[in-house]
Design a protein around this motif. Structure first.
Motif, PDB file in Angstrom:
ATOM      1  N   HIS A 101       1.368  -0.799  -0.256  1.00  0.00           N
ATOM      2  CA  HIS A 101      -0.146  -0.194   0.213  1.00  0.00           C
ATOM      3  C   HIS A 101       0.481   1.155  -0.228  1.00  0.00           C
ATOM      4  O   HIS A 101       1.134   2.185  -0.298  1.00  0.00           O
ATOM      5  CB  HIS A 101      -0.643  -0.051   1.024  1.00  0.00           C
ATOM      6  CG  HIS A 101      -2.021   1.174   1.474  1.00  0.00           C
ATOM      7  ND1 HIS A 101      -3.152   1.412   0.945  1.00  0.00           N
ATOM      8  CD2 HIS A 101      -1.949   2.232   2.806  1.00  0.00           C
ATOM      9  CE1 HIS A 101      -3.225   2.869   1.421  1.00  0.00           C
ATOM     10  NE2 HIS A 101      -2.080   3.440   2.274  1.00  0.00           N
ATOM     11  N   TYR A 102       1.775   0.783   0.629  1.00  0.00           N
ATOM     12  CA  TYR A 102       2.771   2.657   0.842  1.00  0.00           C
ATOM     13  C   TYR A 102       3.822   2.415  -0.293  1.00  0.00           C
ATOM     14  O   TYR A 102       3.867   3.584  -0.693  1.00  0.00           O
ATOM     15  CB  TYR A 102       3.903   2.154   2.458  1.00  0.00           C
ATOM     16  CG  TYR A 102       4.482   3.213   2.220  1.00  0.00           C
ATOM     17  CD1 TYR A 102       3.883   4.107   3.329  1.00  0.00           C
ATOM     18  CD2 TYR A 102       5.748   3.562   1.676  1.00  0.00           C
ATOM     19  CE1 TYR A 102       5.826   5.124   4.021  1.00  0.00           C
ATOM     20  CE2 TYR A 102       6.997   4.344   2.474  1.00  0.00           C
ATOM     21  CZ  TYR A 102       6.580   4.996   3.375  1.00  0.00           C
ATOM     22  OH  TYR A 102       7.659   6.241   3.607  1.00  0.00           O
ATOM     23  N   LYS A 104       2.883   1.504  -3.371  1.00  0.00           N
ATOM     24  CA  LYS A 104       2.151   2.148  -4.803  1.00  0.00           C
ATOM     25  C   LYS A 104       1.892   3.862  -4.315  1.00  0.00           C
ATOM     26  O   LYS A 104       2.198   4.731  -5.087  1.00  0.00           O
ATOM     27  CB  LYS A 104       0.852   1.129  -4.697  1.00  0.00           C
ATOM     28  CG  LYS A 104       1.142  -0.512  -4.921  1.00  0.00           C
ATOM     29  CD  LYS A 104      -0.286  -1.079  -5.194  1.00  0.00           C
ATOM     30  CE  LYS A 104       0.120  -2.731  -5.915  1.00  0.00           C
ATOM     31  NZ  LYS A 104      -1.546  -2.925  -5.244  1.00  0.00           N
ATOM     32  N   GLN A 105       1.901   4.041  -3.179  1.00  0.00           N
ATOM     33  CA  GLN A 105       0.886   5.383  -2.993  1.00  0.00           C
ATOM     34  C   GLN A 105       2.755   6.661  -2.947  1.00  0.00           C
ATOM     35  O   GLN A 105       1.942   7.532  -3.519  1.00  0.00           O
ATOM     36  CB  GLN A 105       0.838   5.624  -1.306  1.00  0.00           C
ATOM     37  CG  GLN A 105       0.183   6.863  -1.274  1.00  0.00           C
ATOM     38  CD  GLN A 105      -0.748   7.269  -0.069  1.00  0.00           C
ATOM     39  OE1 GLN A 105      -1.031   5.758   0.626  1.00  0.00           O
ATOM     40  NE2 GLN A 105      -1.061   8.020   0.366  1.00  0.00           N
ATOM     41  N   LYS A 387      -4.299  12.780   4.835  1.00  0.00           N
ATOM     42  CA  LYS A 387      -3.194  14.410   4.053  1.00  0.00           C
ATOM     43  C   LYS A 387      -2.133  14.299   5.018  1.00  0.00           C
ATOM     44  O   LYS A 387      -1.402  14.926   4.638  1.00  0.00           O
ATOM     45  CB  LYS A 387      -4.267  14.629   3.701  1.00  0.00           C
ATOM     46  CG  LYS A 387      -5.240  14.476   2.286  1.00  0.00           C
ATOM     47  CD  LYS A 387      -4.176  14.149   1.411  1.00  0.00           C
ATOM     48  CE  LYS A 387      -5.517  13.040  -0.003  1.00  0.00           C
ATOM     49  NZ  LYS A 387      -4.450  11.748  -0.948  1.00  0.00           N
ATOM     50  N   ASP A 390       0.960  12.749   5.110  1.00  0.00           N
ATOM     51  CA  ASP A 390       1.615  12.293   4.016  1.00  0.00           C
ATOM     52  C   ASP A 390       2.680  13.465   3.788  1.00  0.00           C
ATOM     53  O   ASP A 390       3.519  13.020   2.684  1.00  0.00           O
ATOM     54  CB  ASP A 390       0.425  12.711   2.555  1.00  0.00           C
ATOM     55  CG  ASP A 390      -0.576  11.391   2.640  1.00  0.00           C
ATOM     56  OD1 ASP A 390      -0.032  10.366   3.702  1.00  0.00           O
ATOM     57  OD2 ASP A 390      -1.276  11.503   2.166  1.00  0.00           O
ATOM     58  N   GLU A 394       5.457  11.512   1.088  1.00  0.00           N
ATOM     59  CA  GLU A 394       5.242  12.035  -0.747  1.00  0.00           C
ATOM     60  C   GLU A 394       6.024  13.602  -0.771  1.00  0.00           C
ATOM     61  O   GLU A 394       6.267  13.619  -2.380  1.00  0.00           O
ATOM     62  CB  GLU A 394       4.220  12.651  -0.488  1.00  0.00           C
ATOM     63  CG  GLU A 394       3.145  14.017   0.689  1.00  0.00           C
ATOM     64  CD  GLU A 394       2.500  14.608   0.602  1.00  0.00           C
ATOM     65  OE1 GLU A 394       1.716  14.268  -0.072  1.00  0.00           O
ATOM     66  OE2 GLU A 394       2.186  15.969   1.609  1.00  0.00           O
TER      67      GLU A 394
END
Length: 403
Positions: A101-102, A104-105, A387, A390, A394
């Motif tokens: 999950h991580y 891919k994100q 969010k 992130d 990110e």
């Protein structure tokens, strides 16, 4: 915005003081851009004190740029999740998914690494790079900082000059003393035990490949696997505002650690019991309040020398790794070195200050005195979900817009 120009000499001499994770990464980034680098460390060999560290996508993307990420993945553990549990009964309070999950994100994995494994990979790359001269047994005595160059004098009498000196020498930085002598580390009222347990000694199916944070009144304990699962890394943090030892670390009785977590859940007490016959040490946790400037004439700072933080966001090493790449990019795009160093500080200060301040707040959360408030606090914690969380993974320092 700055245009991508390189009007000043790329091949000027650059010196880095401190060959820890931040210093090694900075040396590799600058060498990749064509700079000659001198790297100084007071130790007689490159080794890392401590045990595990958590490495998110934001740091892995720098290692991808340096082409050492696959070596690190081969030595790491990729956890499935971060769990927060009540230390007394092990009830799950909060869970953050990681794993696929991580990946891919955020475009890179979340890894657990043994610090020694990371230093070994980075130091090997440094030794193989002809643009980097590594000097060990090189303790810096003082800096003579000038507008065109800085002279470095070592304790053994050797002297070196560089057009740029970078302090990567940690929270007790000698280089920072020359830049901002009024800035001093702050004792946070917390002390930490760090230890490694061979996984072969653990009970069968002891713990899945997750980060588990056991939290409680005025203390917490974190455990996760490193070195491909060969070791269980443990960090136990306890409030101890009465610390009076002039050293930042001291040998401690195993029974003191056992007594601090007496009555906690079986997984915590079982792990501590396995440490009975191992030397135990505890560290006083210090940090820095956000400050400027990081730069004075031909000297600047990276990593803990500039923004030492508490470990409660597991981001101290990652911030040093990001610094290395940002400094490299700023030196590449600015017209002068002075512009580059100003640009570097402006683009790092807000993010690193946020990490420092948030880490302090997280420490308060992990140590809530009233146990009955734990579940409600974690349920309402917005920084651990959605969010707002992130902002850490990110961030891609290779591509983020420099302003």
């Amino acid at each position: 915005m700055y245009s991508y120009t390189t009007n000043f000499n790329l091949h000027h001499s650059t010196s880095i003081v401190g060959a820890g994770i931040g210093g090694l990464t900075t040396a590799l980034c600058l060498a990749k851009s064509g700079r000659s680098v001198q790297l100084f460390d007071k130790a007689d060999a490159l080794r890392e004190v401590g045990a595990g560290l958590q490495c998110g996508a934001n740091a892995l993307k720098v290692f991808q740029y340096l082409e050492v990420d696959q070596q690190l993945r081969d030595l790491a553990v990729a956890p499935k999740a971060i769990e927060f549990r009540d230390g007394l009964n092990s009830d799950l309070l909060y869970k953050v998914p990681l794993g696929e999950h991580y990946l891919k994100q955020f475009g890179a994995p979340y890894l657990h690494l043994h610090r020694a494994d990371l230093v070994r990979v980075l130091s090997s790359a440094v030794r193989e790079n002809p643009s980097i001269d590594l000097h060990l047994n090189a303790s810096v005595e003082y800096l003579d900082i000038g507008t065109q160059k800085t002279k470095i004098k070592l304790a053994d009498g050797r002297e070196f000059s560089s057009k740029l000196v970078i302090g990567a020498d940690g929270i007790r930085s000698k280089v920072r003393e020359s830049v901002t002598p009024e800035v001093t580390p702050r004792f946070t009222g917390n002390v930490a035990w760090r230890a490694l347990i061979p996984s072969a000694q653990l009970p069968n199916e002891y713990m899945d490949e997750v980060v588990t944070n056991y939290v409680g009144s005025r203390k917490h304990l974190v455990m996760y696997y490193v070195s491909g699962g060969q070791w269980l890394n443990i960090v136990a943090v306890v409030e101890d505002k009465a610390w009076s030892n002039p050293s930042w670390t001291k040998e401690a009785s195993w029974s003191e650690l056992r007594d601090a977590f007496k009555g906690w859940c079986p997984k915590v007490t079982a792990a501590i019991e396995l440490l009975e016959h191992q030397p135990c040490f505890k560290w006083a946790l210090y940090d820095l309040s956000p400050f400027t400037p990081w730069t004075h004439k031909t000297v600047t700072l990276v990593g803990d020398a500039a923004h030492a933080t508490l470990p409660f966001m597991a981001s101290g090493a990652a911030m040093a790794i990001e610094d290395a790449r940002m400094l490299d990019r700023c030196l590449n795009i600015a017209d002068t070195q002075n512009q580059a160093l100003d640009l570097y500080q402006r683009n790092r200060y807000k993010r690193t200050s946020r990490i420092q301040k948030t880490s302090r707040r997280f420490g308060s959360l992990y140590h809530i005195p009233q146990r009955n408030l734990l579940r409600g606090a974690f349920k309402s914690l917005s920084l651990l979900g959605g969010k707002k969380e992130d902002f850490l993974p990110e961030y891609d320092v290779n591509t983020v817009v420099i302003k």
